[in-house]
Design an enzyme around this catalytic site. Structure first.
Site, PDB file in Angstrom:
ATOM      1  N   GLY A  78       0.598  -1.262   0.043  1.00 56.31           N
ATOM      2  CA  GLY A  78      -0.044   0.072   0.032  1.00 56.31           C
ATOM      3  C   GLY A  78       0.787   1.271  -0.039  1.00 56.31           C
ATOM      4  O   GLY A  78       0.318   2.455   0.580  1.00 56.31           O
ATOM      5  N   HIS A 135       0.653   1.134 -13.098  1.00 50.55           N
ATOM      6  CA  HIS A 135       1.804  -0.049 -13.668  1.00 50.55           C
ATOM      7  C   HIS A 135       2.997   0.315 -13.638  1.00 50.55           C
ATOM      8  O   HIS A 135       3.519   1.584 -14.260  1.00 50.55           O
ATOM      9  CB  HIS A 135       1.004  -0.537 -14.890  1.00 50.55           C
ATOM     10  CG  HIS A 135       1.935  -1.617 -15.525  1.00 50.55           C
ATOM     11  ND1 HIS A 135       1.789  -3.017 -14.930  1.00 50.55           N
ATOM     12  CD2 HIS A 135       3.132  -1.829 -16.268  1.00 50.55           C
ATOM     13  CE1 HIS A 135       2.516  -4.033 -15.563  1.00 50.55           C
ATOM     14  NE2 HIS A 135       3.513  -3.216 -16.322  1.00 50.55           N
TER      15      HIS A 135
END
Ligand code: GAR
Length: 206
Positions: free
Chosen positions: A14, A112
């Protein structure tokens, strides 16, 4: 003023979620507010990060549902319950089905860790992306934020940022540099841009 309601979907550490929450607090994301964090992994440290920021969390594990379709129906139901306008995939490791994508058309973005169209698509996630970049021998890599459509990592690009590959890089060292120099900067920026767009479209429709 109304803000777009953001949900962040996570599976792991995270750090990108952290960058988003910090950016909201710092005013970099002013057109949106993070209302919900959903994890498909009970042990994701991202859940703790969200709790530290007093953000609602939901854990929806694939194994608790009879099929992938049922799992996704639960995800969609939860997102609708919270009136979510924008879904941010921040290290979310499941590939979403056309049913999910169609339920939130142009309202899902993903980060990404490469310069798409290099080192992306099925099988390229997390450290694997950096391993592939190093074994190919590219001298420049980076990160991409893009809209999510039915093609894995194939939706319209929103922002990209290049990062240098250095001699002696390991996948872990490169991953960290790509996060610090690219991901944690472009994801909040893209989020703000898309939230502004959502609010503008809404205002124009009135
Ligand atoms: C990030 O590097 C993100 O770009 C990548 O996983 C990592 C999650 O880290 N995502 C993908 O590979 C998606 N295909 P985080 O949990 O610390 O944000």
């Amino acid at each position: 003023m109304r803000k777009a309601r953001i949900a962040v979907l996570v599976s792991g550490g995270g750090t990108n979620l952290q960058a988003l929450m910090d950016s909201e607090r710092a005013g970099v994301i002013s057109a949106g507010e993070i209302k919900l964090v959903i994890s498909d992994n009970r042990d994701a440290y991202a859940i703790q990060r969200a709790k530290n920021y007093n953000i609602e969390t939901e854990v929806l594990l694939r194994k608790d549902f009879p099929s992938r379709e049922d799992h996704e129906k639960a995800l969609v139901g939860t997102l609708k319950d919270y009136d979510i306008d924008l879904i941010v995939l921040a290290g979310f490791m499941s590939i979403l089905s056309p049913y999910f994508i169609d339920s939130f058309r142009d309202r899902i973005i993903n980060i990404h860790p490469s310069l798409i169209p290099s080192f992306c698509g099925k099988g390229f996630y997390g450290l694997k992306v950096h391993e592939a970049a190093l074994s190919y021998g590219v001298k420049v890599t980076g990160a991409t934020v893009h809209y999510v459509n039915e093609i894995p990592d194939g939706g319209k690009i929103i922002i990209q940022k290049a990062v240098e590959v250095k001699d002696g890089d390991t996948p872990e060292i490169l991953q960290r540099r790509v996060m610090e120099e690219a991901e944690w900067k472009i994801l909040p920026k893209a989020c703000q841009m898309v939230c502004q767009k959502i609010l503008e479209e809404e205002a124009n429709a009135e």
